[in-house]
Write a protein that holds these residues in place. Structure first.
Motif, PDB file in Angstrom:
ATOM      1  N   CYS A 179       0.840  -1.213   0.000  1.00 56.03           N
ATOM      2  CA  CYS A 179       0.000   0.000   0.000  1.00 56.03           C
ATOM      3  C   CYS A 179       0.871   1.257   0.000  1.00 56.03           C
ATOM      4  N   ASN A 180       2.096   1.139  -0.500  1.00 57.61           N
ATOM      5  CA  ASN A 180       3.007   2.276  -0.566  1.00 57.61           C
ATOM      6  C   ASN A 180       3.166   2.692  -2.026  1.00 57.61           C
ATOM      7  N   SER A 183       1.117  -1.216  -7.435  1.00 59.38           N
ATOM      8  CA  SER A 183       0.012  -1.487  -8.355  1.00 59.38           C
ATOM      9  C   SER A 183      -0.379  -2.958  -8.320  1.00 59.38           C
ATOM     10  N   ILE A 184       0.616  -3.859  -8.186  1.00 54.72           N
ATOM     11  CA  ILE A 184       0.314  -5.290  -8.142  1.00 54.72           C
ATOM     12  C   ILE A 184      -0.445  -5.631  -6.860  1.00 54.72           C
ATOM     13  N   GLY A 185       0.062  -5.143  -5.717  1.00 56.96           N
ATOM     14  CA  GLY A 185      -0.600  -5.419  -4.443  1.00 56.96           C
ATOM     15  C   GLY A 185      -2.001  -4.851  -4.388  1.00 56.96           C
ATOM     16  N   LEU A 186      -2.176  -3.633  -4.912  1.00 57.92           N
ATOM     17  CA  LEU A 186      -3.495  -3.002  -4.912  1.00 57.92           C
ATOM     18  C   LEU A 186      -4.457  -3.761  -5.818  1.00 57.92           C
ATOM     19  N   LEU A 187      -3.959  -4.226  -6.971  1.00 58.90           N
ATOM     20  CA  LEU A 187      -4.793  -4.988  -7.893  1.00 58.90           C
ATOM     21  C   LEU A 187      -5.240  -6.308  -7.253  1.00 58.90           C
ATOM     22  N   VAL A 188      -4.324  -6.988  -6.559  1.00 58.67           N
ATOM     23  CA  VAL A 188      -4.672  -8.239  -5.881  1.00 58.67           C
ATOM     24  C   VAL A 188      -5.721  -7.984  -4.805  1.00 58.67           C
ATOM     25  N   TYR A 189      -5.557  -6.899  -4.052  1.00 59.97           N
ATOM     26  CA  TYR A 189      -6.516  -6.548  -2.996  1.00 59.97           C
ATOM     27  C   TYR A 189      -7.898  -6.285  -3.580  1.00 59.97           C
ATOM     28  N   ILE A 190      -7.972  -5.561  -4.702  1.00 57.16           N
ATOM     29  CA  ILE A 190      -9.252  -5.261  -5.343  1.00 57.16           C
ATOM     30  C   ILE A 190      -9.912  -6.537  -5.857  1.00 57.16           C
ATOM     31  N   LEU A 191      -9.125  -7.411  -6.482  1.00 55.15           N
ATOM     32  CA  LEU A 191      -9.667  -8.674  -6.972  1.00 55.15           C
ATOM     33  C   LEU A 191     -10.190  -9.540  -5.830  1.00 55.15           C
ATOM     34  N   ILE A 193     -21.972  -3.671  -8.120  1.00 55.65           N
ATOM     35  CA  ILE A 193     -22.040  -2.289  -7.630  1.00 55.65           C
ATOM     36  C   ILE A 193     -21.574  -2.227  -6.178  1.00 55.65           C
ATOM     37  N   GLY A 194     -22.041  -3.198  -5.352  1.00 58.82           N
ATOM     38  CA  GLY A 194     -21.598  -3.227  -3.964  1.00 58.82           C
ATOM     39  C   GLY A 194     -20.111  -3.441  -3.832  1.00 58.82           C
ATOM     40  N   ALA A 195     -19.541  -4.305  -4.679  1.00 59.89           N
ATOM     41  CA  ALA A 195     -18.092  -4.536  -4.644  1.00 59.89           C
ATOM     42  C   ALA A 195     -17.329  -3.268  -5.005  1.00 59.89           C
ATOM     43  N   CYS A 196     -17.839  -2.514  -5.974  1.00 56.99           N
ATOM     44  CA  CYS A 196     -17.196  -1.237  -6.333  1.00 56.99           C
ATOM     45  C   CYS A 196     -17.230  -0.266  -5.156  1.00 56.99           C
ATOM     46  N   GLY A 197     -18.374  -0.237  -4.454  1.00 60.26           N
ATOM     47  CA  GLY A 197     -18.454   0.612  -3.268  1.00 60.26           C
ATOM     48  C   GLY A 197     -17.483   0.176  -2.193  1.00 60.26           C
ATOM     49  N   LEU A 198     -17.343  -1.142  -1.979  1.00 63.14           N
ATOM     50  CA  LEU A 198     -16.376  -1.647  -1.003  1.00 63.14           C
ATOM     51  C   LEU A 198     -14.952  -1.291  -1.402  1.00 63.14           C
ATOM     52  N   ILE A 199     -14.676  -1.330  -2.703  1.00 65.91           N
ATOM     53  CA  ILE A 199     -13.333  -0.982  -3.173  1.00 65.91           C
ATOM     54  C   ILE A 199     -13.018   0.470  -2.845  1.00 65.91           C
ATOM     55  N   ILE A 231     -14.420   2.404  -0.493  1.00 66.36           N
ATOM     56  CA  ILE A 231     -14.319   2.591   0.959  1.00 66.36           C
ATOM     57  C   ILE A 231     -13.073   1.915   1.514  1.00 66.36           C
ATOM     58  N   GLY A 232     -12.717   0.746   0.970  1.00 62.44           N
ATOM     59  CA  GLY A 232     -11.567   0.021   1.490  1.00 62.44           C
ATOM     60  C   GLY A 232     -10.232   0.563   1.022  1.00 62.44           C
ATOM     61  N   VAL A 233     -10.176   1.112  -0.195  1.00 61.30           N
ATOM     62  CA  VAL A 233      -8.906   1.551  -0.774  1.00 61.30           C
ATOM     63  C   VAL A 233      -8.553   2.978  -0.375  1.00 61.30           C
ATOM     64  N   LEU A 234      -9.553   3.845  -0.182  1.00 63.05           N
ATOM     65  CA  LEU A 234      -9.260   5.239   0.160  1.00 63.05           C
ATOM     66  C   LEU A 234      -8.377   5.373   1.408  1.00 63.05           C
ATOM     67  N   PRO A 235      -8.709   4.691   2.538  1.00 62.07           N
ATOM     68  CA  PRO A 235      -7.820   4.803   3.706  1.00 62.07           C
ATOM     69  C   PRO A 235      -6.412   4.285   3.426  1.00 62.07           C
ATOM     70  N   ILE A 236      -6.290   3.216   2.609  1.00 60.95           N
ATOM     71  CA  ILE A 236      -4.968   2.695   2.261  1.00 60.95           C
ATOM     72  C   ILE A 236      -4.199   3.709   1.426  1.00 60.95           C
ATOM     73  N   PHE A 237      -4.916   4.392   0.518  1.00 60.24           N
ATOM     74  CA  PHE A 237      -4.275   5.397  -0.327  1.00 60.24           C
ATOM     75  C   PHE A 237      -3.736   6.556   0.506  1.00 60.24           C
ATOM     76  N   PHE A 238      -4.578   7.069   1.429  1.00 60.92           N
ATOM     77  CA  PHE A 238      -4.128   8.167   2.282  1.00 60.92           C
ATOM     78  C   PHE A 238      -3.009   7.718   3.214  1.00 60.92           C
TER      79      PHE A 238
END
Length: 439
Positions: free
Chosen positions: A311-312, A319-327, A380-386, A388-395
């Motif tokens: 997440c750095n 990009s690889i780690g984030l892609l795996v997390y999203i999948l 749609i729900g999975a996109c919403g989870l992505i 909500i879940g990725v924004l804190p990791i990004f910050f």
């Protein structure tokens, strides 16, 4: 919400339930401050601080309310219960007998609850033994008979987890809301004041006035925006109209009414995030506790995860780690919904009750229609989870703002608070309805 709470406090029965719930939560926070006997807590805290750069134990800290970090008697908290609940839910699909219990109503529910308790104690015992062995190898036990100290620690951890399970059930029976969810919520909320203070210390205090004010506004704006997003996302639903055929029995006519079947957009809840984060954190937790070292691919993966490089944004593997997390989020969103929502069973029940979706024939066409709608909603729900879940990791990766109230925590807290308020309002409605009848 506050008006409903104030009105509820005026009713003695509901007021006693709320006070009982608050008393149980106070007991939990008191127990979280009691150190487990037989351990050298200071050495453990020093070791934990030395490896916490990658937030290896952050996921565990959120769910234990800091009990693991302080190594209290409630260090395991309700994590064994959550794991055992997931196992029992999966077993209801794999074992026909458990599936039959699930359909038996109240009696079947009691049997599954009893089975969940046994699994909880077993998991707590196994985790306690594993942790105690790791602490003994690392020489974190106090001076004295090591065998006696190990037995003491194992008993304390296991009893603490069983005690929290008991408290959760008592809150469900005698308090307000779902007890286990409320215990989990208070653990998460207990970490928020320290995290907010740390954010202000990192970005506001000691900085120029103008920069400090702007940073404070941004912090509050991000937190409020995340809460609003979770509230909207948690309450979003797709309503499917259902028409029931008229039935004439004697001189009376039954049915003929039109209802709506709500399908929540976030059908899987917070479980996909919990599963995905667990897959990232569990290997690191095992290697850190056991002290396992190697030079192979496992060591590289462990280093990659434990240092938080996935997440750095400055790391090439980001990009690889984030892609795996999203999948993983998308996969678990579909997986968990598939085991908790059965369109074939719903269609059969509607057919038996004389219900149908306008324009759709009962039976198999109805189940196929529900499946197609459900697949669309899950995405749609999975996109919403992505989001909500990725924004804190990004910050976290961009600004180094490590907090415990990420997407997972906010979904849990908001969902539990909303459900508890709804339960209080329903109890108020039942009371007022009874009063109307008596008058």
């Amino acid at each position: 919400m506050f008006k409903s709470l104030m009105n509820a406090l005026k009713v003695k029965e509901i007021r006693m339930k709320i006070l009982f719930t608050l008393f149980m939560l106070a007991v939990i926070r008191f127990g979280s401050a009691i150190a487990v006997p037989g351990m050298n807590i200071e050495e453990f805290k020093a070791w934990l601080a030395s490896i916490k750069e990658g937030d290896t134990f952050g996921f565990l800290d959120r769910f234990t309310g800091g009990s693991f970090e302080s190594m209290s008697i409630l260090a395991l908290n309700i994590t064994p219960y959550i794991t055992s609940s997931i196992i029992v839910q999966l077993l209801t699909i794999a074992i026909p007998k458990f599936e039959e219990w699930q359909r038996d109503g109240e009696d079947g529910r009691k049997k599954l609850t009893k089975l969940t308790r046994f699994f909880t104690i077993a998991l707590a015992l196994v985790e306690s033994i594993a942790m105690t062995i790791a602490f003994s190898r690392a020489d974190y036990l106090a001076e004295g008979n090591k065998v006696f100290l190990a037995i003491q620690i194992i008993a304390a951890f296991t009893a603490g987890s069983a005690f929290l399970m008991w408290i959760g059930e008592r809150i469900t029976d005698n308090g307000v809301g779902n007890g286990i969810s409320i215990v989990l919520t208070i653990n998460i909320l207990s970490r928020m004041p320290n995290d907010i203070a740390a954010l202000f210390g990192q970005f506001v205090i000691g900085k120029p006035i103008a920069r400090g004010v702007v940073s404070a506004i941004i912090i509050f704006a991000v937190i409020i925006a995340m809460v609003v997003l979770v509230v909207i996302f948690n309450g979003a639903e797709r309503r499917i109209p259902v028409q029931y055929a008229k039935k004439i029995q004697g001189r009376k006519t039954y049915g003929g009414n039109r209802m709506e079947m709500p399908l929540k957009v976030n059908t899987a809840g917070v479980m996909p995030i919990i599963f995905a984060m667990s897959l990232f954190q569990f290997p690191v937790l095992i290697t850190q506790l056991t002290g396992y070292k190697s030079d192979g691919i496992w060591a590289e993966i462990s280093k990659y995860l434990s240092q938080g490089e996935w997440c750095n944004p400055n790391h090439w593997n980001y990009s690889i780690g984030l892609l795996v997390y999203i999948l993983l989020l998308i996969f678990f969103a579909y997986f968990y919904t598939s085991i908790s929502f059965n369109p074939i069973e719903i269609a059969e029940n509607m057919k038996k009750q004389g219900g149908f979706i306008p324009g759709i024939r009962p039976g198999k066409p109805t189940s196929e229609y529900l499946t197609s709608i459900l697949n669309y909603i899950i995405f749609i729900g999975a996109c919403g989870l992505i989001i909500i879940g990725v924004l804190p990791i990004f910050f976290n990766g961009m600004f180094g703002a490590k907090v415990s109230f990420g997407g997972t925590s906010l979904i849990i807290v908001v969902s539990v608070i909303l459900e508890t308020i709804k339960q209080i309002e329903s109890q108020m409605l039942v009371r007022n309805y009874k009063g109307f009848l008596e008058d």
